[in-house]
Design a protein around this motif. Structure first.
Motif, PDB file in Angstrom:
ATOM      1  N   ASP A 111      23.261  38.185  60.390  1.00 48.36           N
ATOM      2  CA  ASP A 111      24.257  38.713  61.316  1.00 48.36           C
ATOM      3  C   ASP A 111      25.015  39.877  60.685  1.00 48.36           C
ATOM      4  OD1 ASP A 111      25.851  38.543  63.808  1.00 48.36           O
ATOM      5  OD2 ASP A 111      27.468  37.950  62.449  1.00 48.36           O
ATOM      6  N   PHE A 112      25.354  39.758  59.402  1.00 48.28           N
ATOM      7  CA  PHE A 112      26.056  40.833  58.701  1.00 48.28           C
ATOM      8  C   PHE A 112      25.171  42.080  58.611  1.00 48.28           C
ATOM      9  CE2 PHE A 112      27.439  43.153  54.943  1.00 48.28           C
ATOM     10  CZ  PHE A 112      28.816  43.194  55.111  1.00 48.28           C
ATOM     11  N   ALA A 113      23.901  41.899  58.291  1.00 50.07           N
ATOM     12  CA  ALA A 113      22.981  43.035  58.205  1.00 50.07           C
ATOM     13  C   ALA A 113      22.803  43.706  59.557  1.00 50.07           C
ATOM     14  CB  ALA A 113      21.632  42.570  57.652  1.00 50.07           C
ATOM     15  N   LEU A 114      22.755  42.909  60.625  1.00 53.29           N
ATOM     16  CA  LEU A 114      22.583  43.468  61.965  1.00 53.29           C
ATOM     17  C   LEU A 114      23.798  44.303  62.357  1.00 53.29           C
ATOM     18  CD1 LEU A 114      20.549  43.417  64.299  1.00 53.29           C
ATOM     19  CD2 LEU A 114      21.836  41.519  65.274  1.00 53.29           C
ATOM     20  N   ASN A 115      24.995  43.813  62.081  1.00 56.64           N
ATOM     21  CA  ASN A 115      26.207  44.579  62.388  1.00 56.64           C
ATOM     22  C   ASN A 115      26.317  45.829  61.521  1.00 56.64           C
ATOM     23  OD1 ASN A 115      28.277  43.005  64.322  1.00 56.64           O
ATOM     24  ND2 ASN A 115      27.091  41.507  63.160  1.00 56.64           N
ATOM     25  N   THR A 116      25.823  45.750  60.291  1.00 53.69           N
ATOM     26  CA  THR A 116      25.823  46.932  59.427  1.00 53.69           C
ATOM     27  C   THR A 116      24.905  48.006  59.982  1.00 53.69           C
ATOM     28  OG1 THR A 116      26.259  45.522  57.500  1.00 53.69           O
ATOM     29  CG2 THR A 116      25.449  47.745  57.075  1.00 53.69           C
ATOM     30  N   LEU A 117      23.743  47.599  60.494  1.00 55.42           N
ATOM     31  CA  LEU A 117      22.822  48.562  61.106  1.00 55.42           C
ATOM     32  C   LEU A 117      23.444  49.211  62.346  1.00 55.42           C
ATOM     33  CD1 LEU A 117      19.394  46.702  60.830  1.00 55.42           C
ATOM     34  CD2 LEU A 117      20.195  48.647  59.490  1.00 55.42           C
ATOM     35  N   ILE A 164      36.247  46.312  60.538  1.00 54.44           N
ATOM     36  CA  ILE A 164      37.101  45.119  60.474  1.00 54.44           C
ATOM     37  C   ILE A 164      36.266  43.854  60.651  1.00 54.44           C
ATOM     38  CG2 ILE A 164      38.998  43.892  61.594  1.00 54.44           C
ATOM     39  CD1 ILE A 164      40.197  46.608  62.291  1.00 54.44           C
ATOM     40  N   ILE A 165      35.337  43.905  61.591  1.00 57.54           N
ATOM     41  CA  ILE A 165      34.464  42.755  61.822  1.00 57.54           C
ATOM     42  C   ILE A 165      33.603  42.470  60.593  1.00 57.54           C
ATOM     43  CG2 ILE A 165      32.511  41.913  63.192  1.00 57.54           C
ATOM     44  CD1 ILE A 165      33.664  43.326  65.589  1.00 57.54           C
ATOM     45  N   LEU A 166      33.051  43.526  59.980  1.00 64.56           N
ATOM     46  CA  LEU A 166      32.214  43.343  58.789  1.00 64.56           C
ATOM     47  C   LEU A 166      33.018  42.782  57.629  1.00 64.56           C
ATOM     48  CD1 LEU A 166      29.966  46.552  58.823  1.00 64.56           C
ATOM     49  CD2 LEU A 166      29.292  44.213  59.346  1.00 64.56           C
ATOM     50  N   THR A 167      34.256  43.233  57.473  1.00 68.08           N
ATOM     51  CA  THR A 167      35.107  42.700  56.403  1.00 68.08           C
ATOM     52  C   THR A 167      35.365  41.219  56.607  1.00 68.08           C
ATOM     53  OG1 THR A 167      36.175  44.862  56.155  1.00 68.08           O
ATOM     54  CG2 THR A 167      37.311  42.964  55.216  1.00 68.08           C
ATOM     55  N   LEU A 172      33.858  35.445  55.289  1.00 64.82           N
ATOM     56  CA  LEU A 172      33.309  34.145  55.675  1.00 64.82           C
ATOM     57  C   LEU A 172      32.035  33.839  54.895  1.00 64.82           C
ATOM     58  CD1 LEU A 172      33.822  34.190  59.559  1.00 64.82           C
ATOM     59  CD2 LEU A 172      35.271  33.141  57.811  1.00 64.82           C
ATOM     60  N   ILE A 173      31.224  34.868  54.642  1.00 68.07           N
ATOM     61  CA  ILE A 173      30.015  34.666  53.839  1.00 68.07           C
ATOM     62  C   ILE A 173      30.382  34.216  52.434  1.00 68.07           C
ATOM     63  CG2 ILE A 173      28.081  35.880  52.748  1.00 68.07           C
ATOM     64  CD1 ILE A 173      27.837  37.564  55.259  1.00 68.07           C
ATOM     65  N   SER A 174      31.397  34.847  51.834  1.00 69.43           N
ATOM     66  CA  SER A 174      31.818  34.448  50.486  1.00 69.43           C
ATOM     67  C   SER A 174      32.367  33.032  50.474  1.00 69.43           C
ATOM     68  CB  SER A 174      32.870  35.431  49.968  1.00 69.43           C
ATOM     69  OG  SER A 174      34.067  35.354  50.734  1.00 69.43           O
ATOM     70  N   CYS A 175      33.035  32.633  51.553  1.00 70.17           N
ATOM     71  CA  CYS A 175      33.558  31.272  51.643  1.00 70.17           C
ATOM     72  C   CYS A 175      32.418  30.254  51.658  1.00 70.17           C
ATOM     73  CB  CYS A 175      34.426  31.133  52.889  1.00 70.17           C
ATOM     74  SG  CYS A 175      35.026  29.455  53.209  1.00 70.17           S
ATOM     75  N   VAL A 176      31.399  30.505  52.469  1.00 73.57           N
ATOM     76  CA  VAL A 176      30.260  29.581  52.552  1.00 73.57           C
ATOM     77  C   VAL A 176      29.482  29.577  51.239  1.00 73.57           C
ATOM     78  CG1 VAL A 176      28.106  29.089  53.772  1.00 73.57           C
ATOM     79  CG2 VAL A 176      30.120  29.821  55.054  1.00 73.57           C
ATOM     80  N   TRP A 177      29.319  30.745  50.624  1.00 73.83           N
ATOM     81  CA  TRP A 177      28.593  30.824  49.364  1.00 73.83           C
ATOM     82  C   TRP A 177      29.328  30.069  48.257  1.00 73.83           C
ATOM     83  CZ3 TRP A 177      24.261  31.237  47.072  1.00 73.83           C
ATOM     84  CH2 TRP A 177      24.166  31.629  45.741  1.00 73.83           C
TER      85      TRP A 177
END
Length: 226
Positions: A111-117, A164-167, A172-177
Protein backbone atom coordinates in the motif's frame (compact mmCIF):
# COMPACT_ATOMS: atom_id res chain seq x y z
CA UNK A 1 27.67 -7.28 35.60
CA UNK A 2 24.14 -7.35 34.16
CA UNK A 3 21.86 -9.56 32.18
CA UNK A 4 21.22 -8.24 28.64
CA UNK A 5 18.33 -9.49 26.55
CA UNK A 6 18.90 -9.10 22.79
CA UNK A 7 15.27 -8.16 22.08
CA UNK A 8 15.54 -4.97 24.14
CA UNK A 9 17.97 -3.26 21.75
CA UNK A 10 17.85 -1.13 18.61
CA UNK A 11 14.11 -0.51 18.37
CA UNK A 12 11.30 1.29 20.18
CA UNK A 13 8.57 -0.64 21.95
CA UNK A 14 6.20 2.32 22.24
CA UNK A 15 4.02 4.01 19.66
CA UNK A 16 1.42 6.78 19.46
CA UNK A 17 -0.45 7.70 22.67
CA UNK A 18 2.46 6.13 24.62
CA UNK A 19 1.02 2.65 24.25
CA UNK A 20 3.03 -0.48 23.55
CA UNK A 21 3.66 -1.48 19.95
CA UNK A 22 1.81 -4.73 20.59
CA UNK A 23 -1.25 -2.82 21.79
CA UNK A 24 -0.97 -0.43 18.84
CA UNK A 25 -0.80 -3.31 16.38
CA UNK A 26 -3.88 -4.91 17.91
CA UNK A 27 -5.80 -1.63 17.69
CA UNK A 28 -4.62 -1.11 14.10
CA UNK A 29 -5.67 -4.62 13.13
CA UNK A 30 -9.11 -4.17 14.73
CA UNK A 31 -9.56 -0.80 12.96
CA UNK A 32 -8.73 -2.27 9.55
CA UNK A 33 -10.94 -5.24 10.36
CA UNK A 34 -13.93 -2.99 11.08
CA UNK A 35 -13.39 -0.92 7.91
CA UNK A 36 -13.16 -3.96 5.66
CA UNK A 37 -16.16 -5.57 7.35
CA UNK A 38 -18.24 -2.44 6.64
CA UNK A 39 -17.04 -2.41 3.03
CA UNK A 40 -17.94 -6.10 2.70
CA UNK A 41 -21.46 -5.47 4.04
CA UNK A 42 -21.96 -2.63 1.55
CA UNK A 43 -20.76 -4.81 -1.33
CA UNK A 44 -22.97 -7.70 -0.29
CA UNK A 45 -26.00 -5.42 -0.01
CA UNK A 46 -25.22 -3.98 -3.45
CA UNK A 47 -24.91 -7.49 -4.88
CA UNK A 48 -28.22 -8.53 -3.31
CA UNK A 49 -30.06 -5.40 -4.47
CA UNK A 50 -28.35 -4.03 -7.61
CA UNK A 51 -31.09 -1.44 -8.23
CA UNK A 52 -30.18 0.34 -5.01
CA UNK A 53 -26.73 1.21 -6.36
CA UNK A 54 -27.65 1.46 -10.02
CA UNK A 55 -26.82 4.68 -11.84
CA UNK A 56 -28.08 5.48 -15.30
CA UNK A 57 -25.86 6.69 -18.12
CA UNK A 58 -27.27 10.21 -17.80
CA UNK A 59 -26.31 10.32 -14.13
CA UNK A 60 -22.78 9.15 -14.84
CA UNK A 61 -22.31 11.18 -17.99
CA UNK A 62 -21.10 8.15 -19.93
CA UNK A 63 -22.00 4.78 -21.34
CA UNK A 64 -20.31 2.66 -18.67
CA UNK A 65 -21.75 0.88 -15.66
CA UNK A 66 -20.91 1.97 -12.16
CA UNK A 67 -20.19 -1.57 -10.94
CA UNK A 68 -20.85 -4.77 -12.82
CA UNK A 69 -21.11 -8.24 -11.32
CA UNK A 70 -17.53 -9.22 -12.16
CA UNK A 71 -16.04 -6.18 -10.46
CA UNK A 72 -18.37 -6.68 -7.52
CA UNK A 73 -17.19 -10.26 -7.02
CA UNK A 74 -13.56 -9.18 -7.24
CA UNK A 75 -14.15 -6.45 -4.67
CA UNK A 76 -15.87 -8.94 -2.33
CA UNK A 77 -12.96 -11.38 -2.68
CA UNK A 78 -10.47 -8.61 -1.87
CA UNK A 79 -12.51 -7.58 1.16
CA UNK A 80 -12.61 -11.16 2.43
CA UNK A 81 -8.85 -11.47 1.96
CA UNK A 82 -8.25 -8.21 3.82
CA UNK A 83 -10.48 -9.35 6.69
CA UNK A 84 -8.45 -12.56 6.92
CA UNK A 85 -5.13 -10.66 6.89
CA UNK A 86 -6.30 -8.18 9.53
CA UNK A 87 -7.67 -10.97 11.72
CA UNK A 88 -4.35 -12.81 11.47
CA UNK A 89 -2.42 -9.69 12.47
CA UNK A 90 -4.70 -9.03 15.44
CA UNK A 91 -4.52 -12.64 16.59
CA UNK A 92 -0.76 -12.78 16.07
CA UNK A 93 -0.17 -9.63 18.11
CA UNK A 94 -2.52 -10.80 20.86
CA UNK A 95 -1.11 -14.33 21.08
CA UNK A 96 2.46 -13.14 20.40
CA UNK A 97 2.91 -15.13 17.18
CA UNK A 98 5.20 -13.12 14.93
CA UNK A 99 4.60 -15.14 11.75
CA UNK A 100 0.90 -14.20 11.74
CA UNK A 101 1.79 -10.49 11.44
CA UNK A 102 3.87 -10.87 8.26
CA UNK A 103 0.91 -10.82 5.74
CA UNK A 104 -0.43 -7.59 7.23
CA UNK A 105 3.06 -6.07 7.15
CA UNK A 106 3.45 -7.06 3.48
CA UNK A 107 0.09 -5.44 2.72
CA UNK A 108 1.29 -2.22 4.39
CA UNK A 109 4.46 -2.22 2.28
CA UNK A 110 2.44 -2.77 -0.91
CA UNK A 111 0.00 0.00 0.00
CA UNK A 112 2.86 2.39 0.82
CA UNK A 113 4.60 1.62 -2.49
CA UNK A 114 1.35 2.14 -4.41
CA UNK A 115 0.76 5.55 -2.82
CA UNK A 116 4.38 6.49 -3.50
CA UNK A 117 3.89 5.68 -7.19
CA UNK A 118 0.79 7.89 -7.22
CA UNK A 119 2.78 10.78 -5.72
CA UNK A 120 5.58 10.31 -8.28
CA UNK A 121 3.03 10.20 -11.12
CA UNK A 122 1.49 13.47 -9.94
CA UNK A 123 4.92 15.11 -9.86
CA UNK A 124 6.08 13.77 -13.21
CA UNK A 125 2.77 14.20 -15.03
CA UNK A 126 0.96 17.14 -13.37
CA UNK A 127 -1.43 17.55 -16.31
CA UNK A 128 -2.83 14.06 -15.67
CA UNK A 129 -4.87 15.47 -12.77
CA UNK A 130 -6.70 17.92 -15.01
CA UNK A 131 -7.30 15.21 -17.61
CA UNK A 132 -8.71 12.88 -14.97
CA UNK A 133 -11.03 15.59 -13.65
CA UNK A 134 -12.31 16.33 -17.15
CA UNK A 135 -13.30 12.67 -17.55
CA UNK A 136 -15.56 12.85 -14.50
CA UNK A 137 -19.33 13.22 -15.00
CA UNK A 138 -20.50 16.85 -15.38
CA UNK A 139 -22.64 16.60 -12.24
CA UNK A 140 -19.79 15.19 -10.14
CA UNK A 141 -19.59 17.09 -6.79
CA UNK A 142 -17.16 20.02 -6.81
CA UNK A 143 -15.93 19.16 -10.29
CA UNK A 144 -16.15 22.72 -11.59
CA UNK A 145 -14.62 24.14 -8.41
CA UNK A 146 -11.60 21.86 -8.71
CA UNK A 147 -11.23 22.68 -12.40
CA UNK A 148 -11.12 26.40 -11.58
CA UNK A 149 -8.14 25.98 -9.22
CA UNK A 150 -4.71 26.89 -10.56
CA UNK A 151 -3.02 23.68 -11.86
CA UNK A 152 0.21 24.36 -9.95
CA UNK A 153 -1.63 24.96 -6.68
CA UNK A 154 -3.74 21.85 -7.28
CA UNK A 155 -0.61 19.72 -7.77
CA UNK A 156 1.00 21.16 -4.61
CA UNK A 157 -2.15 20.49 -2.57
CA UNK A 158 -2.40 16.91 -3.81
CA UNK A 159 1.32 16.24 -3.24
CA UNK A 160 1.11 17.71 0.28
CA UNK A 161 -1.94 15.59 1.04
CA UNK A 162 -0.27 12.42 -0.27
CA UNK A 163 2.92 13.25 1.68
CA UNK A 164 0.94 13.48 4.92
CA UNK A 165 -0.71 10.15 4.15
CA UNK A 166 2.66 8.53 3.35
CA UNK A 167 4.16 9.85 6.59
CA UNK A 168 1.28 8.41 8.59
CA UNK A 169 1.42 5.09 6.75
CA UNK A 170 5.18 4.91 7.28
CA UNK A 171 4.67 5.42 11.01
CA UNK A 172 2.12 2.61 11.11
CA UNK A 173 4.53 0.36 9.21
CA UNK A 174 7.25 1.05 11.79
CA UNK A 175 4.78 0.28 14.58
CA UNK A 176 3.89 -3.12 13.09
CA UNK A 177 7.53 -3.89 12.33
CA UNK A 178 8.59 -3.07 15.90
CA UNK A 179 5.78 -5.28 17.16
CA UNK A 180 7.05 -8.12 14.97
CA UNK A 181 10.60 -7.65 16.26
CA UNK A 182 9.37 -7.46 19.83
CA UNK A 183 7.37 -10.69 19.59
CA UNK A 184 10.07 -12.46 17.60
CA UNK A 185 12.71 -11.44 20.12
CA UNK A 186 10.46 -12.28 23.02
CA UNK A 187 9.93 -15.80 21.73
CA UNK A 188 13.67 -16.32 21.24
CA UNK A 189 14.69 -14.71 24.53
CA UNK A 190 14.87 -18.02 26.37
CA UNK A 191 18.61 -17.95 25.71
CA UNK A 192 19.96 -15.19 27.93
CA UNK A 193 23.22 -13.40 27.30
CA UNK A 194 25.39 -13.08 30.40
CA UNK A 195 27.96 -10.29 29.94
CA UNK A 196 30.92 -10.37 32.31
CA UNK A 197 33.33 -7.59 33.18
CA UNK A 198 36.15 -8.95 30.98
CA UNK A 199 34.02 -8.66 27.79
CA UNK A 200 33.39 -12.40 27.57
CA UNK A 201 29.94 -13.72 26.73
CA UNK A 202 28.36 -16.88 28.08
CA UNK A 203 25.07 -18.29 26.76
CA UNK A 204 22.91 -19.68 29.53
CA UNK A 205 20.36 -22.39 28.65
CA UNK A 206 16.68 -21.85 29.48
CA UNK A 207 15.92 -22.50 33.12
CA UNK A 208 13.28 -25.15 32.33
CA UNK A 209 15.71 -27.07 30.10
CA UNK A 210 18.41 -26.92 32.74
CA UNK A 211 15.95 -28.27 35.31
CA UNK A 212 14.76 -31.12 33.06
CA UNK A 213 18.22 -32.13 31.84
CA UNK A 214 19.56 -32.10 35.36
CA UNK A 215 16.67 -33.96 36.96
CA UNK A 216 19.03 -36.49 38.48
CA UNK A 217 21.04 -33.70 40.03
CA UNK A 218 20.03 -30.84 42.21
CA UNK A 219 18.22 -28.16 40.08
CA UNK A 220 20.12 -24.88 39.59
CA UNK A 221 19.02 -21.77 41.42
CA UNK A 222 16.66 -19.37 39.58
CA UNK A 223 18.29 -16.87 37.22
CA UNK A 224 18.34 -13.42 38.76
CA UNK A 225 19.33 -10.28 36.85
CA UNK A 226 22.10 -8.42 38.63
Amino acid sequence: MKMVAPWTRFYSNSCCLCCHVRTGTILLGVWYLIINAVVLLILLSALADPDQYHFSSSELGGDFEFMDDANMCIAIAISLLMILICAMATYGAYKQRAAWIIPFFCYQIFDFALNTLVAITVLVYPNSIQEYIRQLPPNFPYRDDVMSVNPTCLVLIIVLFISIILTFKGYLISCVWNCYRYINGRNSSDVLVYVTSNDTTVLLPPYDDATVNGAAKEPPPPYVSA
